[in-house]
Design a protein around this motif. Structure first.
Motif: not given
Length: 250
Positions: A46, A50-53, A116, A120-125
């Protein structure tokens, strides 16, 4: 890695435990690092991925986190095996069933973390997927009587009844109440030593009496116990067993 190495050396190879270490202590110790490392796995994904980091785009970091999750999965498997060995040595309880279910849920959570990471799923997912998995497991548990499962396993594996398990704990079966009624009747109809049969019969008749009283009051009536009591009464009639404590009927 150190924990997994010790598990491979002692647990998976069936080696004897170090002197002074009991199965109970070994099983309990295995659960503590599992909690910490599972939480760390989720935190790594998480926060650090993070996606994009920048860290999410780093292949070495992704490989290291994947390796960490793989070690966690081995740790879950080892902890479950510790618990199974503990059950075989000391018998099954509702809490130990719940512990195995929880460990399975941890394994699902780790698999979701890995998914995840790779997708590359989000933390919310990730949070929602874990909440859904927990809800499904808890919902499924409402359809099963864990006490009935524990009592049935203990009766089938009881040393006194010819099984290879631990000695029969009639006090625990008594505390399970209606959940233990049918397993107790199953045990009572087996060939047993006279003294053990009397002890089993005393516990069974007390549990059955309490259930009859509870079912007679609409505050305590349940459909599950109604079916359980009907089944118990049929077994008692078919085997000509005493219904209540001190009953002359044999």
């Amino acid at each position: 890695a150190l924990q997994n190495g010790l598990d491979l050396a002692y647990l998976w190879s069936n080696a004897a435990l170090p002197e002074g270490m009991t199965l109970a202590e070994y099983a309990h110790r295995g659960a503590y690092p599992l909690i910490v490392t599972a939480l760390l796995a989720g935190l790594f994904v998480i926060v650090a991925l993070r996606p994009g980091s920048a860290t999410a785009a780093s292949r070495p970091v992704r490989l290291l986190v994947t390796l960490w999750i793989g070690q966690n999965l081995l740790l879950v498997a080892s902890t479950m095996l510790r618990t199974v060995d503990y059950i075989e040595a000391y018998s099954l309880t509702q809490l130990r069933i719940a512990a195995l279910i929880w460990m399975g849920l941890v394994a699902v959570g780790l698999a979701l973390i890995c998914y995840r990471l790779l997708r590359n799923r989000s933390a919310g997912w990730l949070i929602n997927a874990n909440l859904l998995a927990a809800a499904l497991v808890l919902g499924a548990c409402t359809f099963f009587d864990l006490g009935r499962i524990a009592a049935g396993w203990n009766v089938r594996h009881a040393r006194e009844a010819g099984g290879a398990g631990a000695a029969l704990d009639l006090c625990y079966l008594h505390n399970l109440g209606p959940s233990a009624l049918l397993p107790l009747l199953e045990l009572e109809t087996r060939p047993l030593a006279p003294e053990l049969r009397q002890r089993v019969r005393w516990v069974r008749t007390q549990v059955m009496e309490n259930l009859v009283l509870a079912q007679a009051d609409w505050h305590g009536w349940t459909a599950t116990n109604a079916r359980r009591l009907a089944r118990a009464e049929a077994i008692v009639a078919a085997n000509r067993l005493p219904i209540y404590r001190g009953s002359p009927r044999q």
